[in-house]
Enzyme design. Structure first.
Site, PDB file in Angstrom:
ATOM      1  CG  ASN A 513      -2.282   0.747   0.839  1.00 46.01           C
ATOM      2  OD1 ASN A 513      -2.141   1.680   0.082  1.00 46.01           O
ATOM      3  ND2 ASN A 513      -3.213   0.161   1.377  1.00 46.01           N
ATOM      4  CG  HIS A 545      24.286   5.563  10.764  1.00 40.80           C
ATOM      5  ND1 HIS A 545      25.028   6.486  10.440  1.00 40.80           N
ATOM      6  CD2 HIS A 545      22.984   5.808  10.374  1.00 40.80           C
ATOM      7  CE1 HIS A 545      24.147   7.408   9.760  1.00 40.80           C
ATOM      8  NE2 HIS A 545      22.816   6.882   9.622  1.00 40.80           N
ATOM      9  NE  ARG A 606       3.834  -6.968  24.951  1.00 39.60           N
ATOM     10  CZ  ARG A 606       2.626  -6.989  24.990  1.00 39.60           C
ATOM     11  NH1 ARG A 606       2.097  -8.003  25.251  1.00 39.60           N
ATOM     12  NH2 ARG A 606       2.099  -5.659  24.996  1.00 39.60           N
TER      13      ARG A 606
END
Ligand SMILES: Cc1cc2nc3c(=O)[nH]c(=O)nc-3n(C[C@H](O)[C@H](O)[C@H](O)COP(=O)(O)OP(=O)(O)OC[C@H]3O[C@@H](n4cnc5c(N)ncnc54)[C@H](O)[C@@H]3O)c2cc1C
Length: 616
Positions: A513, A545, A606
């Site tokens: 999307n 980085h 989770r």
């Protein structure tokens, strides 16, 4: 994916034609023999309840699979079958079978174990098909091979019940509705029973096949002495019919020219009315093992080479099915696959057939007055009509692409360049899969980068008229973008960046999307049937980085499994694997693996739910 729901049909005694699949289980269960078989004008049989004999015991309604579909689906088979492509090592058996000869391998194993095999055979005149149960290996020659019209199972349910109760082993192969009838009839799980069904397009009228055969017998001047559906003489993909006649003449025609196959596959006029609302599509399936044709195997990375003699798609739906299949592995060539490899080419697994475009009643009426070839001429589309229909489809298709690409010359130049002019673009030229860059898409692809287009991609799809929002794709030197199959829709405002030497792969249908960012420095793989909502970020790297820490890796591949739904604004970070069927909630930060079929949310994400299911 959607399970087909329809209102519950009335009791058997009030059934209309669309309610009954003709599995015949009710004939076998009826003690007082109050149910008789009545064949209608289309040639299909239906149960007729003789009210004078009926004791209203309810046994037929209690076992009719049409009335108990939900109960049947909760029978221990899985929604995620193990999927295997396979064919019989014995080339003669493979040649004589409809697909890869897997049924014969399973049947032989059952004979080895001293068990019984139940399958469909033609009657001597080839005008009808019926099931038999036998423990004689020599019967396999007759049972082998698809017969494309309805097989009579009357008496079979009782026979199997008796054998199982005596402790005999039985393997049955039949249509899904017939296996459903058996399971309901038995009302009990038997360890000594292996049920095998097939991916079923629909089951045809015996009357239509009779009419077809009569026409041919007249034309060839003799009675048929053998009939083979989907003979391999012209190759597996030709779907050819072969009929031998007593005067040694042979009819051999590919499916697109055989009137019976056309009535079935092209016009759907010969199937049972209930097949248009078949309840045995989708998953879980009713049987331990499902067999079908592995159409589209040539588009996969298959190591199997079937010489156009047929590869079967094998779905192992239960633990029993998996164990039995393991026991035949020495006799077959096989390779593991996933459901996503089978579904795009075998929609019969998911959807029932559509009704014919002409009036079915008139077609069947005509059968009573005209020979079948003339009925076919009248009702089946002629070459010209087929050509016009094809042209219409092509024009509609071109129209829809022009809608996206507009009239900006740049879009058409990009289209030609990426599909046809770039040296490092791979395409399957036979399959016409293409990359469609909508207007305002920007493609910056290094000349050494690989673009592999084995599925189609619409890049920069937009809903809002007048918007000029860019959709960007950059692939740097030695990087790759691979579309392995299916259809990918990338909505406008999406930004995809594949760095030097990195690999982005789409494995099948996916919708991406608006405003998604995919930043690939190593490898990102996106499975089939994946939905990615707005503003999702997928990255397999920490950018330019680095954290100064031992063992630290700046990049790690991301793998998104099949049938995954990623909610708006979620972040999928480096090294993550998302299991099949999972849902990632909006805004979740996914930094660790996600188990299949779980729902995760939060930062860091989770699991909040197991065994989730979703569809679109
Ligand atoms: C009507 C019909 C429609 C089909 N539609 C599709 C489809 O759309 N897509 C797909 O992938 N596969 C379809 N198949 C299945 C496919 O043709 C093969 O039967 C299957 O792949 C098994 O092939 P095989 O080579 O392993 O074994 P084969 O030896 O070809 O197996 C045949 C087995 O099927 C059973 N059988 C044959 N005819 C009938 C019948 N009329 N009624 C009940 N049982 C029967 C026999 O008992 C036999 O055990 C269809 C089969 C039939 C009969």
């Amino acid at each position: 994916m959607e399970i087909i729901n329809r209102p519950p049909p009335p009791k058997i005694s009030q059934f209309t034609e669309k309610d009954c699949m003709g599995c015949n289980a009710c004939f076998d269960i009826c003690g007082p023999k109050a149910i008789v078989q009545e064949t209608n004008a289309e040639g299909f049989w239906y149960p007729k309840v003789i009210m004078d004999k009926c004791t209203d015991c309810g046994a037929c309604d209690a076992i009719c699979p049409e009335l108990h579909i939900n109960e049947l689906r909760e029978n221990g088979t899985t929604k995620n079958p193990v999927v295997v492509a396979a064919y019989n090592k014995d080339e003669e058996v493979q040649r004589a079978s409809t697909s890869g000869g897997l049924f014969s391998a399973l049947a032989n194993k059952m004979y080895d174990e001293g068990g019984y095999v139940c399958g469909a055979v033609y009657t001597d005149d080839f005008y009808n098909v019926e099931h038999i149960v036998s423990n004689k290996r020599e019967d396999l020659v007759r049972i082998r091979g698809s017969k494309h019209f309805q097989s009579n199972m009357t008496g079979i349910y009782r026979q199997i019940n008796k054998l199982l109760r005596k402790g005999e082993k039985v393997l049955i192969c039949a249509a899904p509705c017939q296996i459903a009838g058996l399971r309901m009839f038995l009302r009990k799980e038997y360890e000594n029973l292996i049920t095998v069904d097939f991916i079923c397009l629909g089951i045809n009228s015996p009357k239509i096949f009779q009419k077809h055969l009569e026409s041919l017998e007249l034309e060839y001047g003799a009675k048929a002495i053998s009939v083979q559906a989907k003979t391999k003489d012209l190759g597996w993909r030709a779907l050819a019919y072969k009929i031998k006649f007593a005067n040694n003449k042979v009819y051999l025609k590919e499916g697109s020219k055989d009137n019976f196959t056309r009535s079935f596959v092209e016009t759907h006029s010969s199937v049972r009315p209930a097949c248009y609302v078949c309840q045995y599509k989708d998953f879980p399936r009713i049987s331990d093992i499902s067999l079908g044709d592995f159409w589209g195997i040539e588009d996969t990375k298959s190591k199997l080479t079937d010489k156009n003699l047929g590869t079967s798609a094998v779905l192992l739906n239960s633990e029993k099915g998996i164990a039995f299949f393991e026991s035949i592995k020495n006799n077959i060539e096989s390779q593991d696959f996933s459901l996503a490899d089978v579904l795009p080419h075998n929609q019969a697994l998911l959807h029932p057939l559509k009704k014919p475009t002409f009036k079915r009643e008139e077609f069947y009426k005509a059968l009573d007055t005209l020979p079948f070839d003339q009925v076919a001429k009248k009702y089946f589309p002629s070459k010209l009509v087929k050509l016009v229909n094809k042209a219409k489809i092509i024009l509609q298709f071109a129209g829809s692409k022009i809608k996206h690409m507009g009239f900006l010359p740049k879009a058409y130049f990009q289209f030609l360049w990426i599909n046809f002019l770039r040296k490092n673009t791979e395409r399957n030229r036979l399959r016409a899969k293409l990359f469609y860059p909508a207007r305002f898409s920007v493609l910056d692809i290094h000349k050494q980068a690989l673009v592999s287009i084995k599925g189609s991609i619409l890049f920069g799809y937009k809903r809002i008229r007048g918007s000029r929002m860019e959709t960007r794709l950059a692939v740097e030197g030695n990087g790759s973008l691979e579309i392995e199959r299916g259809r990918i829709s990338v909505y406008y405002g999406t930004d995809i960046l594949v760095f030097k030497g990195a690999h982005l792969t789409f494995k099948g249908d996916a919708t991406i999307n608006q405003g998604v960012q995919i930043i690939c420095m190593d490898a990102i793989s996106i499975g089939a049937d994946v939905l990615i909502s707005r503003d999702v970020v997928i990255r397999d790297n920490d950018g330019g980085h680095e954290i100064m820490k031992e063992g630290y890796r700046k990049t790690a591949p991301v793998v998104i499994g099949n049938h995954v739904w990623i909610g708006q604004g979620a972040m999928i970070m480096k090294g993550v694997t998302i299991g099949e069927g999972a849902i990632i909630a909006a805004g979740a930060w996914v930094v660790t693996d996600v188990k299949p079929n779980s729902l995760v949310m939060g930062d860091p994400s989770r699991a909040v739910q197991k065994n989730v299911e979703w569809r679109h």
